[in-house]
Write a protein that holds these residues in place. Sequence first.
Motif, PDB file in Angstrom:
ATOM      1  N   SER A  53      29.762  48.199  53.723  1.00  0.00           N
ATOM      2  CA  SER A  53      28.882  48.661  54.578  1.00  0.00           C
ATOM      3  C   SER A  53      27.628  49.215  53.930  1.00  0.00           C
ATOM      4  N   VAL A  75      25.918  46.399  52.269  1.00  0.00           N
ATOM      5  CA  VAL A  75      25.057  45.555  53.012  1.00  0.00           C
ATOM      6  C   VAL A  75      23.812  46.377  53.313  1.00  0.00           C
ATOM      7  N   MET A  76      23.968  47.463  53.633  1.00  0.00           N
ATOM      8  CA  MET A  76      22.445  48.501  53.898  1.00  0.00           C
ATOM      9  C   MET A  76      21.772  48.518  53.177  1.00  0.00           C
ATOM     10  N   ILE A 120      21.225  46.204  50.495  1.00  0.00           N
ATOM     11  CA  ILE A 120      20.684  44.901  50.446  1.00  0.00           C
ATOM     12  C   ILE A 120      19.659  44.667  51.537  1.00  0.00           C
ATOM     13  N   GLY A 121      20.026  45.086  52.674  1.00  0.00           N
ATOM     14  CA  GLY A 121      19.086  45.039  53.874  1.00  0.00           C
ATOM     15  C   GLY A 121      17.783  45.909  53.877  1.00  0.00           C
ATOM     16  N   LEU A 122      17.933  47.039  53.184  1.00  0.00           N
ATOM     17  CA  LEU A 122      16.874  47.899  53.125  1.00  0.00           C
ATOM     18  C   LEU A 122      15.899  47.173  51.924  1.00  0.00           C
ATOM     19  N   PHE A 181      15.590  44.110  51.216  1.00  0.00           N
ATOM     20  CA  PHE A 181      15.048  42.837  51.536  1.00  0.00           C
ATOM     21  C   PHE A 181      13.974  43.417  52.766  1.00  0.00           C
ATOM     22  N   TRP A 182      14.106  44.321  53.576  1.00  0.00           N
ATOM     23  CA  TRP A 182      13.140  44.788  54.429  1.00  0.00           C
ATOM     24  C   TRP A 182      11.934  45.331  53.731  1.00  0.00           C
ATOM     25  N   ASN A 192       8.383  43.662  54.353  1.00  0.00           N
ATOM     26  CA  ASN A 192       7.202  44.295  54.824  1.00  0.00           C
ATOM     27  C   ASN A 192       6.220  44.505  53.872  1.00  0.00           C
TER      28      ASN A 192
END
Length: 96
Positions: free
Chosen positions: A18, A21-22, A24-26, A28-29, A33
């Motif tokens: 978790s 994944v978080m 990697i998501g940040l 990517f964001w 952005n």
Amino acid sequence: MGELVNSGLLNVASMVISVIVMVIGLVFWFFVNRASSRTNEQIELLEALLDQQKRQNALLRRLCEANEPEEKDVPKAPVEAAKEDEDDFIRLVAER
């Protein structure tokens, strides 16, 4: 007892997944952005450039209209002379 150890490992493994994944998501964001904000800046610059070009075109149009000589009735004799010159040129071209 083995079940308790296995369930504890599963909880830790799911927690680690978790977090990964978080992260990697940040990341990517962040890049999405950043690209979006740079694109917005470029769009603003292009719109400003377009506005300046429109103003320049309007100024050029006014300058051209101001410097344009007034056209008066032109005799049609030069037009006929030009047609005769074209006919003379055609006669000079060798036929095959």
